[in-house]
Each structure stands twice: as structure tokens, then as C-alpha cells.
Design an enzyme around this catalytic site. Structure first.
Site, PDB file in Angstrom:
ATOM      1  N   GLU A 280      -9.375  46.120  21.167  1.00 54.01           N
ATOM      2  CA  GLU A 280      -9.816  45.599  19.533  1.00 54.01           C
ATOM      3  C   GLU A 280     -10.271  46.048  18.606  1.00 54.01           C
ATOM      4  O   GLU A 280     -10.867  46.680  16.680  1.00 54.01           O
ATOM      5  CB  GLU A 280      -9.929  43.490  19.285  1.00 54.01           C
ATOM      6  N   TRP A 283      -9.448  49.108  17.812  1.00 55.88           N
ATOM      7  CA  TRP A 283      -8.611  49.008  16.136  1.00 55.88           C
ATOM      8  C   TRP A 283      -9.290  49.278  14.858  1.00 55.88           C
ATOM      9  O   TRP A 283      -8.808  49.699  13.911  1.00 55.88           O
ATOM     10  CB  TRP A 283      -7.960  47.707  16.261  1.00 55.88           C
ATOM     11  N   TRP A 311      12.041  44.018  -3.913  1.00 53.71           N
ATOM     12  CA  TRP A 311      11.201  42.643  -3.335  1.00 53.71           C
ATOM     13  C   TRP A 311      12.060  41.451  -3.894  1.00 53.71           C
ATOM     14  O   TRP A 311      12.419  42.008  -5.405  1.00 53.71           O
ATOM     15  CB  TRP A 311      10.189  43.574  -3.554  1.00 53.71           C
ATOM     16  N   ASN A 346      -6.349  35.555  14.486  1.00 59.75           N
ATOM     17  CA  ASN A 346      -5.726  37.103  14.077  1.00 59.75           C
ATOM     18  C   ASN A 346      -4.047  36.711  14.785  1.00 59.75           C
ATOM     19  O   ASN A 346      -2.945  37.148  13.296  1.00 59.75           O
ATOM     20  CB  ASN A 346      -6.107  38.009  14.884  1.00 59.75           C
ATOM     21  N   TRP A 364       4.447  43.656   0.755  1.00 52.50           N
ATOM     22  CA  TRP A 364       2.646  42.981   0.841  1.00 52.50           C
ATOM     23  C   TRP A 364       2.121  43.616   0.120  1.00 52.50           C
ATOM     24  O   TRP A 364       0.672  42.757   0.572  1.00 52.50           O
ATOM     25  CB  TRP A 364       3.208  44.139   2.202  1.00 52.50           C
ATOM     26  N   TRP A 387      -1.680  44.536   7.210  1.00 56.61           N
ATOM     27  CA  TRP A 387      -0.824  44.125   5.779  1.00 56.61           C
ATOM     28  C   TRP A 387       0.834  45.041   5.653  1.00 56.61           C
ATOM     29  O   TRP A 387       2.209  44.443   5.909  1.00 56.61           O
ATOM     30  CB  TRP A 387      -0.980  44.158   4.612  1.00 56.61           C
TER      31      TRP A 387
END
Length: 487
Positions: A280, A283, A311, A346, A364, A387
Site C-alpha cells: 500500500e 501504491w 455520462w 479504503n 468520475w 477514482w
């Protein structure tokens, strides 16, 4: 010829504090102290950032409280925190005038487009040394063999781990003494006094609290992290993200302790837990280097084949999502946790992002902005990466056809509904069998559970039919991909 042997005074050192509110293992502070002639710790209340529509009141409150804690730590060491409000370049020019001397700035490098533009402008007029410390490795340190940046996490992680790993001997101790240069009497603006963080926000600010949490986690929680981290009702994560966001803990120290925990644990699940948590941290590094190398991701899809998604962007549905009134208990619980505490588990972040984008077919970027306005740990790199991952539009993203089923995810990661009941109190008396789909109860059962489902009643019905929404989204993404292929 007579030569003037007087030497030009060495410039005064300024530790320009940005998102590194700590004394332990701070490379910018360490280098500034080595410069000599005392030290001016400076924090600029940057008007551009304060006026940004992406800022969060809770994040500001956390920052200000962290500054007060840092100020006290500096005072104990004989130092003084100087706070100035304004545009950075103008503030630094005024400070140079106030000290009557050239200054040398030391700051941890940051990698957002705004931070890079700011530092470029300052560096054209001032001596500016940018150090590491915001990340464990700078973005340019982990690249493919041909020099290109990575856009897929797994090979990035392999290269990251193949390089020399941080060790405890690399960490800088907190200095025992920090003093202003002699005969300087600098004015300082007050640290803003905004409303204190409410008791519902479980993050006391400051380095001491951040390091306490870090050390406690690596002694216990890290070993079960791999097993517990996805279950939203459990205390299975480190809850360190706000402290990492503002540098109240060192990411390098976190990696060192994770590696030590892995090496010192004799159980397989313990080593897996430490490895998973270290991943993590990596990341986090991965998304920072994505933003550094591809700054356009802040406003654009990483892959342009998704630029023509039709959208729906229904404002009323977006408002229902923001308020936690979608009729999907797990989504509503997560959004209410965010609105109340400024933080969200998360796994929940992935679920609500998938729901907004792929069930409601809302861009998004709407969700990215709302998160930044609410999150106490809101980070432009990680938030954007998350996102775009959920939307299927970014680097190393979930495939566009992977659409989380909110009911299935709820049953899997909150099986008894403990997380739902905590954040959606109107469902508190709903039996376990119906906690994930309260609308499936009979009218009599709803009355008995004190939860009548319906518009204008105790709890709303589902805002969309998931299966129908899933098919609609697959068609929308297909249209965009076909448009890109034909254009």
C-alpha cells in the site's frame, strides 16, 4: 592594489514547511540545519491553495492543529515557527527583506502540477534546495529500463523492491536544538483558529500521535492486515493516511518498520500482512509518479478511448450519493462515514466510486472533487489514481467491465451489517437477513424493524436497479471505445 578580504555572509537557512509537519526523519530540515547560521522554520498559508475548490475544511483544521503541535515542539528546542499568509513568492520576498540578507530555502519536493509550478517560479529568484521526504523514492528513481515511467503497478513494485531498501540507519533523528539566527526578531501571523475538529473525527493532529499510531500498528495490527483490511466494521487498517498526507509521519520510517516487522515475524500470515501493507505504501508512490509524469490526469482520462462516455450526470442522483441516501446501505454508510469523519475505509472508497461511476453513470471527476472537499487525507495523486482505477479510465485500472455489485460486496465485507448499522442508524433494528437489502422485508417486518422503506419514509428505496444500470454502463463504455476506434 588593495583587495577587500571581507567575505559575503552565508545566506540564512529557511526550512520551508509544506506537507512535512515533523522533526523526525525530515531531509529538508536536516539539510537546512547543516547549512549553519541558525534556522528559520517557515510555513506559508498559501492563498491559492486556500481558495481552491478542492480543499476540505476538516483537512484545514487538521493542518492548523498540526502546525500548533509543531510550533510547541520547536519552542521546546529553542526555535520559533514563522507563519506568513499570502502568495509564496511575495511572502519569501518580504521575508528576505525582513532579515536583510540573502536566504537559502530547503523544502521537501512535491509533485502536483501546482507545486511544481510554484517551486519553479521560486527557484528562479531564490536559492532553493528540494529534498526527498514526501515519498520514499522520488518519481524519477523507479523507471523502466528504457527510461519511460511505469503505468502498471506490478512491474513498478518489482523494480521498487529490487532497489536498495530503506533501513533504520537512513533515518534522521529529530534535532535537539533549533534556534533562529542571532539578532533576528521576525513577526509571525497567527495560526488560523478555525472550529476544532469534532469528536467524530478520530485523528488527533501532530507528529507524536502519528508516530504513536505507526509504532503501535507495526507491533500488532500489521500482522493481521492482510486478513482484516477489507472488512469495514473491523479496525484492520493503520489509519495513518492523514498523517502521511501532511508528513506528520515519515513514509520512509513506515517502510523501514514494515520491513522489520516482516523480517521478524515467523508466521506466514504475519509476513503476508506486512508485505501487503508495504504494497500500500508502494501504491502511494506509484500514484505520485503517475501524477508527476502525466499531470494531465488531474482533469483528463489517462486513456482517451473513454473521452466520449455519454455520462448521465443527474444532479439529484449525485446529491443523493453525496448525502448517503441511495437506498444501498453499504454505499450510504460509507458516504455518511466520509461526511461525518473526513475519512472512509479504503474498500468503501472503491465501492462508492464504482457505484457513482458505473451504477449512476456520473463522471468520475465529480466524485474526485467531492472526495477532496471532504477527506482529511485528501491527496491529489492517490485520490485521482483511485477514482480513475474505479472508473476504468486510468493507469493499471480495473477493466471497464468490472462493476462492483453493491449488495454482493456488502454481504462479503460487512456480513453482519455492523458497519451499516453504525453509520445508517435508521437500519439499526433491521434483521441480519435483510440488512443489505431492507426493501426485501415485508411491510409488517419493516414496521417491526422501525424502518419503512419508501420515498419520504424512514429509508429510501434503491436509486437504481443495479443489473439494469450495469448493462447501461457497459453500453456507454462500448460506445466510447467504438468512437475512439473510428475516429
Amino acid at each position: 592594489m588593495i583587495h577587500d578580504t571581507a567575505q559575503t555572509p552565508m545566506p540564512l537557512a529557511i526550512w520551508w514547511i509544506r506537507r512535512d509537519l515533523r522533526l523526525f526523519d525530515n531531509p529538508a530540515l536536516h539539510q537546512a540545519l547543516a547549512h549553519g547560521r541558525g534556522l528559520i522554520p517557515l510555513f506559508i498559508l498559501d492563498e491559492t491553495l486556500h481558495q481552491s475548490p478542492y480543499m476540505s475544511d476538516k483537512r484545514f483544521a487538521f493542518l492548523y492543529e498540526g502546525l500548533r503541535v509543531l510550533e510547541q515542539a520547536l519552542q521546546k528546542r529553542g526555535g520559533q515557527l514563522i507563519v506568513r499568509r499570502g502568495q509564496p513568492l511575495a511572502v519569501l520576498r518580504q521575508l528576505r527583506h525582513d532579515v536583510g540578507s540573502e536566504v537559502h530555502l530547503f523544502a521537501q519536493e512535491d509533485f502536483s502540477p501546482y507545486a511544481r509550478d510554484r517551486d519553479t517560479a521560486v527557484g528562479q529568484e531564490f536559492s532553493l534546495t528540494l529534498t526527498g521526504g514526501t515519498t520514499i523514492r522520488p518519481p524519477e528513481a523507479v523507471r523502466k529500463n528504457d527510461g519511460d515511467p511505469y503505468v502498471v503497478f506490478t512491474p513498478y513494485k518489482k523494480k521498487w523492491l529490487a532497489q536498495t531498501l530503506p533501513r533504520a540507519t537512513n533515518l534522521h533523528d529529530a534535532p535537539e536544538k533549533i534556534t533562529l539566527p542571532a539578532q533576528l526578531d521576525l513577526t509571525s501571523d497567527p495560526i488560523p483558529t478555525t472550529p476544532a475538529l469534532p469528536d467524530t473525527v478520530p485523528f488527533p493532529a501532530g507528529e507524536a500521535e502519528g508516530r504513536r499510531r505507526l509504532h503501535q500498528f507495526v507491533q500488532t495490527g500489521i500482522f493481521t492486515y492482510g486478513q482484516k483490511r477489507d472488512f469495514m466494521a473491523l479496525v484492520g487498517t493503520s489509519s495513518l493516511s492523514p498523517y502521511l498526507r501532511l508528513g506528520m509521519v515519515s513514509a520512509r520510517e513506515a517502510a523501514v518498520l514494515a520491513l522489520q516487522a516482516k523480517a521478524g515475524n515467523k508466521t506466514e500470515h504475519g509476513r503476508v500482512g506486512a508485505d501487503t501493507w508495504l504494497s500500500e505504501l508502494i501504491w502511494r508512490e506509484f500514484y505520485v509518479q503517475i501524477l508527476a509524469n502525466f499531470p494531465q490526469v488531474r482533469g483528463q482520462n489517462f486513456y482517451d478511448q473513454y473521452d466520449h462516455i455519454p455520462w448521465r450526470n443527474q444532479p439529484d442522483e449525485f446529491e443523493a450519493w453525496c448525502a448517503g441516501q441511495t437506498g444501498y446501505p453499504i454505499v450510504d454508510a460509507a458516504m455518511r462515514q466520509l461526511n461525518t469523519t473526513g475519512w472512509m475505509h479504503n474498500r468503501a472508497r472503491m465501492l462508492v466510486a464504482s457505484f457513482l461511476v458505473k451504477d449512476l453513470l456520473i463522471d468520475w471527476r465529480w466524485g474526485e472533487k467531492y472526495f477532496m472537499q471532504q477527506l482529511i487525507d485528501g491527496d491529489p495523486a492517490a485520490n485521482n489514481g483511485g477514482w480513475q482505477w474505479a472508473a476504468g479510465t486510468g493507469t493499471d485500472a480495473a477493466p471497464y467491465f468490472r462493476i462492483f455489485n453493491p449488495i454482493a460486496q456488502s454481504k462479503k465485507f460487512d456480513p453482519q451489517g455492523d458497519y451499516i448499522r453504525r453509520w445508517v442508524p435508521e437500519l439499526r433494528d433491521v434483521p441480519d437477513a435483510f440488512i443489505h437489502e431492507p426493501g426485501q422485508m415485508s411491510a409488517v417486518a419493516q414496521q417491526k424493524a422501525n424502518c419503512v422503506v419508501g420515498h419520504g419514509r424512514d429509508y429510501p428505496p434503491p436509486i437504481v436497479n443495479h443489473q439494469e444500470a450495469r448493462q447501461r454502463t457497459l453500453e456507454a463504455y462500448k460506445l466510447s471505445r467504438e468512437h475512439a476506434q473510428n475516429s
